[in-house]
Design a protein around this motif. Structure first.
Motif, PDB file in Angstrom:
ATOM      1  N   GLU A   1       0.839  -1.206   0.000  1.00  0.00           N
ATOM      2  CA  GLU A   1       0.000   0.000   0.000  1.00  0.00           C
ATOM      3  C   GLU A   1       0.872   1.253   0.000  1.00  0.00           C
ATOM      4  O   GLU A   1       0.553   2.247  -0.676  1.00  0.00           O
ATOM      5  CB  GLU A   1      -0.911  -0.040   1.226  1.00  0.00           C
ATOM      6  N   GLN A   2       1.999   1.236   0.731  1.00  0.00           N
ATOM      7  CA  GLN A   2       2.902   2.398   0.747  1.00  0.00           C
ATOM      8  C   GLN A   2       3.533   2.621  -0.623  1.00  0.00           C
ATOM      9  O   GLN A   2       3.720   3.764  -1.056  1.00  0.00           O
ATOM     10  CB  GLN A   2       3.993   2.187   1.800  1.00  0.00           C
ATOM     11  N   ILE A   3       3.874   1.528  -1.329  1.00  0.00           N
ATOM     12  CA  ILE A   3       4.462   1.664  -2.664  1.00  0.00           C
ATOM     13  C   ILE A   3       3.423   2.205  -3.647  1.00  0.00           C
ATOM     14  O   ILE A   3       3.693   3.108  -4.435  1.00  0.00           O
ATOM     15  CB  ILE A   3       5.007   0.304  -3.134  1.00  0.00           C
ATOM     16  N   THR A   4       2.220   1.674  -3.577  1.00  0.00           N
ATOM     17  CA  THR A   4       1.157   2.113  -4.492  1.00  0.00           C
ATOM     18  C   THR A   4       0.803   3.576  -4.256  1.00  0.00           C
ATOM     19  O   THR A   4       0.544   4.331  -5.199  1.00  0.00           O
ATOM     20  CB  THR A   4      -0.089   1.235  -4.292  1.00  0.00           C
ATOM     21  N   ALA A   5       0.790   4.003  -2.988  1.00  0.00           N
ATOM     22  CA  ALA A   5       0.428   5.385  -2.663  1.00  0.00           C
ATOM     23  C   ALA A   5       1.564   6.363  -2.915  1.00  0.00           C
ATOM     24  O   ALA A   5       1.366   7.582  -2.815  1.00  0.00           O
ATOM     25  CB  ALA A   5      -0.014   5.463  -1.198  1.00  0.00           C
ATOM     26  N   GLY A   6       2.764   5.859  -3.218  1.00  0.00           N
ATOM     27  CA  GLY A   6       3.884   6.748  -3.505  1.00  0.00           C
ATOM     28  C   GLY A   6       4.685   7.148  -2.291  1.00  0.00           C
ATOM     29  O   GLY A   6       5.629   7.952  -2.409  1.00  0.00           O
ATOM     30  N   ARG A   7       4.335   6.633  -1.130  1.00  0.00           N
ATOM     31  CA  ARG A   7       5.140   6.969   0.059  1.00  0.00           C
ATOM     32  C   ARG A   7       6.496   6.273   0.007  1.00  0.00           C
ATOM     33  O   ARG A   7       7.447   6.733   0.630  1.00  0.00           O
ATOM     34  CB  ARG A   7       4.386   6.584   1.329  1.00  0.00           C
ATOM     35  N   LEU A   8       6.563   5.169  -0.691  1.00  0.00           N
ATOM     36  CA  LEU A   8       7.836   4.521  -0.990  1.00  0.00           C
ATOM     37  C   LEU A   8       8.025   4.590  -2.502  1.00  0.00           C
ATOM     38  O   LEU A   8       7.256   4.002  -3.262  1.00  0.00           O
ATOM     39  CB  LEU A   8       7.827   3.063  -0.507  1.00  0.00           C
ATOM     40  N   ARG A   9       9.049   5.339  -2.938  1.00  0.00           N
ATOM     41  CA  ARG A   9       9.265   5.575  -4.368  1.00  0.00           C
ATOM     42  C   ARG A   9      10.287   4.584  -4.924  1.00  0.00           C
ATOM     43  O   ARG A   9      11.039   3.962  -4.162  1.00  0.00           O
ATOM     44  CB  ARG A   9       9.746   7.007  -4.606  1.00  0.00           C
ATOM     45  N   PRO A  10      10.338   4.436  -6.267  1.00  0.00           N
ATOM     46  CA  PRO A  10      11.337   3.558  -6.874  1.00  0.00           C
ATOM     47  C   PRO A  10      12.746   3.912  -6.410  1.00  0.00           C
ATOM     48  O   PRO A  10      13.150   5.080  -6.435  1.00  0.00           O
ATOM     49  CB  PRO A  10      11.155   3.798  -8.375  1.00  0.00           C
ATOM     50  N   GLY A  11      13.480   2.907  -5.991  1.00  0.00           N
ATOM     51  CA  GLY A  11      14.836   3.100  -5.497  1.00  0.00           C
ATOM     52  C   GLY A  11      14.920   3.293  -3.998  1.00  0.00           C
ATOM     53  O   GLY A  11      16.009   3.177  -3.420  1.00  0.00           O
TER      54      GLY A  11
ATOM     55  N   GLY B   1      23.195  -9.071   0.735  1.00  0.00           N
ATOM     56  CA  GLY B   1      24.079  -8.201   1.517  1.00  0.00           C
ATOM     57  C   GLY B   1      23.601  -6.773   1.591  1.00  0.00           C
ATOM     58  O   GLY B   1      24.231  -5.946   2.266  1.00  0.00           O
ATOM     59  N   ARG B   2      22.511  -6.409   0.881  1.00  0.00           N
ATOM     60  CA  ARG B   2      21.993  -5.044   0.907  1.00  0.00           C
ATOM     61  C   ARG B   2      20.521  -5.066   1.282  1.00  0.00           C
ATOM     62  O   ARG B   2      19.844  -6.089   1.167  1.00  0.00           O
ATOM     63  CB  ARG B   2      22.166  -4.374  -0.467  1.00  0.00           C
ATOM     64  N   ARG B   3      20.024  -3.905   1.709  1.00  0.00           N
ATOM     65  CA  ARG B   3      18.614  -3.795   2.045  1.00  0.00           C
ATOM     66  C   ARG B   3      17.777  -3.789   0.772  1.00  0.00           C
ATOM     67  O   ARG B   3      18.199  -3.316  -0.278  1.00  0.00           O
ATOM     68  CB  ARG B   3      18.349  -2.533   2.857  1.00  0.00           C
ATOM     69  N   ALA B   4      16.582  -4.345   0.860  1.00  0.00           N
ATOM     70  CA  ALA B   4      15.682  -4.400  -0.282  1.00  0.00           C
ATOM     71  C   ALA B   4      15.249  -2.989  -0.680  1.00  0.00           C
ATOM     72  O   ALA B   4      15.087  -2.098   0.175  1.00  0.00           O
ATOM     73  CB  ALA B   4      14.465  -5.241   0.061  1.00  0.00           C
ATOM     74  N   THR B   5      15.071  -2.777  -1.970  1.00  0.00           N
ATOM     75  CA  THR B   5      14.644  -1.468  -2.484  1.00  0.00           C
ATOM     76  C   THR B   5      13.421  -1.643  -3.351  1.00  0.00           C
ATOM     77  O   THR B   5      13.133  -2.720  -3.892  1.00  0.00           O
ATOM     78  CB  THR B   5      15.755  -0.811  -3.320  1.00  0.00           C
ATOM     79  N   VAL B   6      12.671  -0.536  -3.527  1.00  0.00           N
ATOM     80  CA  VAL B   6      11.496  -0.528  -4.391  1.00  0.00           C
ATOM     81  C   VAL B   6      11.956  -0.628  -5.843  1.00  0.00           C
ATOM     82  O   VAL B   6      12.915   0.033  -6.256  1.00  0.00           O
ATOM     83  CB  VAL B   6      10.629   0.727  -4.173  1.00  0.00           C
ATOM     84  N   ALA B   7      11.293  -1.470  -6.619  1.00  0.00           N
ATOM     85  CA  ALA B   7      11.669  -1.681  -8.035  1.00  0.00           C
ATOM     86  C   ALA B   7      11.450  -0.393  -8.830  1.00  0.00           C
ATOM     87  O   ALA B   7      10.606   0.457  -8.471  1.00  0.00           O
ATOM     88  CB  ALA B   7      10.877  -2.826  -8.630  1.00  0.00           C
ATOM     89  N   ASP B   8      12.184  -0.269  -9.938  1.00  0.00           N
ATOM     90  CA  ASP B   8      12.062   0.921 -10.772  1.00  0.00           C
ATOM     91  C   ASP B   8      10.668   1.021 -11.371  1.00  0.00           C
ATOM     92  O   ASP B   8      10.114   2.105 -11.513  1.00  0.00           O
ATOM     93  CB  ASP B   8      13.111   0.887 -11.899  1.00  0.00           C
ATOM     94  N   HIS B   9      10.098  -0.058 -11.765  1.00  0.00           N
ATOM     95  CA  HIS B   9       8.747  -0.083 -12.327  1.00  0.00           C
ATOM     96  C   HIS B   9       7.924  -1.072 -11.502  1.00  0.00           C
ATOM     97  O   HIS B   9       7.728  -2.213 -11.910  1.00  0.00           O
ATOM     98  CB  HIS B   9       8.772  -0.497 -13.809  1.00  0.00           C
ATOM     99  N   PRO B  10       7.456  -0.616 -10.349  1.00  0.00           N
ATOM    100  CA  PRO B  10       6.780  -1.526  -9.393  1.00  0.00           C
ATOM    101  C   PRO B  10       5.365  -1.913  -9.839  1.00  0.00           C
ATOM    102  O   PRO B  10       4.386  -1.429  -9.322  1.00  0.00           O
ATOM    103  CB  PRO B  10       6.735  -0.717  -8.110  1.00  0.00           C
ATOM    104  N   HIS B  11       5.319  -2.754 -10.867  1.00  0.00           N
ATOM    105  CA  HIS B  11       4.021  -3.240 -11.315  1.00  0.00           C
ATOM    106  C   HIS B  11       4.032  -4.756 -11.215  1.00  0.00           C
ATOM    107  O   HIS B  11       4.877  -5.412 -11.820  1.00  0.00           O
ATOM    108  CB  HIS B  11       3.738  -2.823 -12.768  1.00  0.00           C
ATOM    109  N   PRO B  12       3.110  -5.351 -10.498  1.00  0.00           N
ATOM    110  CA  PRO B  12       3.067  -6.808 -10.372  1.00  0.00           C
ATOM    111  C   PRO B  12       2.933  -7.459 -11.731  1.00  0.00           C
ATOM    112  O   PRO B  12       2.194  -6.983 -12.578  1.00  0.00           O
ATOM    113  CB  PRO B  12       1.840  -7.057  -9.487  1.00  0.00           C
TER     114      PRO B  12
END
Length: 498
Positions: A439-449, A487-498
């Motif tokens: 929901e945070q990704i869809t609402a834009g509170r978490l942006r790509p990257g 070894g790194r923290r997960a990030t939001v995909a550049d094009h977060p579309h299922p």
């Protein structure tokens, strides 16, 4: 010397003439430790020319029994006998824990201090009757059952005691436990006679299996399939009748999906310290159960989800991993009580009175109703009776009858639900975490990257284990919303579309 009232009294014991002409021999044997009443040994001698002589013999025999109890060969108490018996008895771990629990809770507080030589059939039957009236030994007296010991201010948890009888099956188990210990005491020459062999336990309860009916079975399957992994466990319990401990100990190398055979070798249990352990199955023998095509497909999809999670974790598959696990890498099996509690909550949500063991009853009932022979049913469920010797033979498990049984049960199973979509209501903790991040990704509170919170932070914020948080991130990665680099923290995909 004969008395005018028809009694011949002696210093110890008495012989009374009954209206029928028979003679009743009566000897005082002390006070009953259970009821507190005076205890007598009695025996009736039929009328006849030798009745008086036989009555004297009976009086002498009863007096000898009383003397043996008053002066036993050992002064050991029942507690000491039970301790010694548990030391030498060859008892399975889970059976031993059940014995110890019943002895500590019901037997030792009441009979533990009683000398073994003073234990008799009447005392045991009085003990059993008391348990059937109230398991807490209230003696019919009203009192308040406090939740806290010592001086305290009573709260709503301190309630008046309500008598709850112990079930007949539990009392019978206690009887056979005592019988085994007292039999060993006879062998050790602590006592001359096993009093439990003369006592009569409650009648065995009538079998009353209550499996879910087909309509309820369909509702249970549909509700369980909101989490496909949990749904697969419930499905396998229905189709194979496996015990919960056997399902918890099931590993991938126990499955031969190409041949359609499931091998049940081990069973999980909790030891006295609450640690998860494994042991042999209840009957101490492995069994091979044929699987129907639909169940094979259920397990193939389950294995596919397992491989997908390992790929996200950059881990390798291991045939020794558990089939059902609360961890994303299936490195640890479920606790049996977790399975029981989760199924109980599922049934309660549906308003169905059921427990996980009822799925074994469902499997057996459906097979028998379909005309499968009882021997084959007993083999699939791992029952000790019903052709146990033959079912030990490996080839018997692959018999044509067993294959027919697998297909028959598959035809009577409710339709398997489709896997839930990503927009379905989250029911498991990891699904709820994934839904929140989605929901945070869809609402834009978490942006790509943008970086996702660390797994430890997610676990702490939602009050779950780190493994559960890992599983949520793995779910979002599989949906294409999140990128994971080792070894790194997960990030939001550049094009977060299922």
């Amino acid at each position: 010397m004969a008395a005018s009232n028809g009694r011949t009294k002696r210093q110890r014991g008495e012989i009374e003439t009954l209206p029928s002409g028979s003679l009743r021999v009566k000897v005082y044997a002390g006070v009953d430790p259970i009821s507190g009443k005076r205890h007598y040994l009695t025996e009736v001698i039929p009328a006849g020319r030798t009745a008086t002589k036989e009555a004297e013999k009976a009086r002498t025999r009863l007096l000898a029994q009383v003397d043996e109890r008053r002066n036993p060969r050992t002064r050991a108490t029942l507690d000491q006998l039970l301790d010694r018996w548990l030391e030498v008895a060859d008892i399975e771990a889970t059976t031993r824990m059940g014995y110890v629990n019943k002895l500590n809770k019901h037997v030792r507080p009441v009979l533990g201090k009683l000398p073994v030589g003073r234990l008799d059939a009447e005392t045991l039957e009085s003990f059993y009757a008391s348990l059937r009236r109230c398991r807490d030994w209230c003696g019919g007296k009203a009192y308040v059952k406090h939740r806290v010991e010592g001086e305290h201010t009573c709260t709503a948890k301190c309630r008046p005691h309500v008598c709850k009888p112990l079930s007949a099956s539990s009392v019978r188990q206690i009887h056979w436990i005592l019988s085994g210990a007292l039999s060993r005491a006879v062998r050790w020459r602590w006592i001359a006679v096993n009093p439990a062999s003369q006592a009569e336990p409650p009648a065995p309860p009538h079998p009353d299996p209550q499996p879910p009916n087909p309509a309820d079975a369909a509702r249970i399957i549909n509700e369980a399939w909101r989490d496909p992994d949990w749904g697969a466990l419930v499905w396998l319990a229905m189709t194979t009748g496996a015990r919960r401990g056997e399902l918890c100990a099931l590993r991938w190398h126990h499955l031969d999906l190409a041949a359609g055979v499931l091998t049940l070798r081990r069973s999980s249990y909790l030891d006295e310290d609450g640690a998860l352990r494994e042991k042999n199955t209840k009957t101490h023998q492995q069994r091979r159960v044929a699987l129907d095509p639909e169940t094979i497909e259920v397990l193939r999809e389950l294995h596919g989800r397992y491989l997908d999670r390992l790929a996200q974790l950059d881990a390798d598959a291991d045939p020794a991993d558990y089939v059902f696990s609360p961890e994303p890498d299936n490195s640890r099996g479920y606790r049996p009580d977790t399975i029981t509690q989760r199924y109980g909550r599922l049934a309660a949500r549906l308003g169905i009175t059921s427990h996980i063991h009822a799925l074994r009853h469902y499997s057996a009932t459906e097979l028998i109703n379909a005309g499968v022979d009882v021997r084959t049913v007993a083999g699939r469920l791992g029952h000790g009776g019903g052709g146990t010797t033959t079912l030990r033979v490996y080839a018997a498990w692959l018999s044509e009858s067993d294959q027919r049984a697998a297909g028959t049960l598959a035809a009577r199973m409710p339709p398997r639900p489709a896997a839930p979509t990503q927009r379905s209501v989250a029911s498991s903790p990891y699904q709820k975490i994934a839904a929140d991040l989605r929901e945070q990704i869809t609402a834009g509170r978490l942006r790509p990257g943008d970086q996702l919170p660390a797994v430890a932070e997610l676990a702490s914020a939602h009050g779950v284990s780190v493994g559960t948080a890992h599983r949520a991130v793995a779910l979002l990665t599989a949906e294409g919303l999140v990128n994971v680099i080792r070894g790194r923290r997960a990030t939001v995909a550049d094009h977060p579309h299922p």
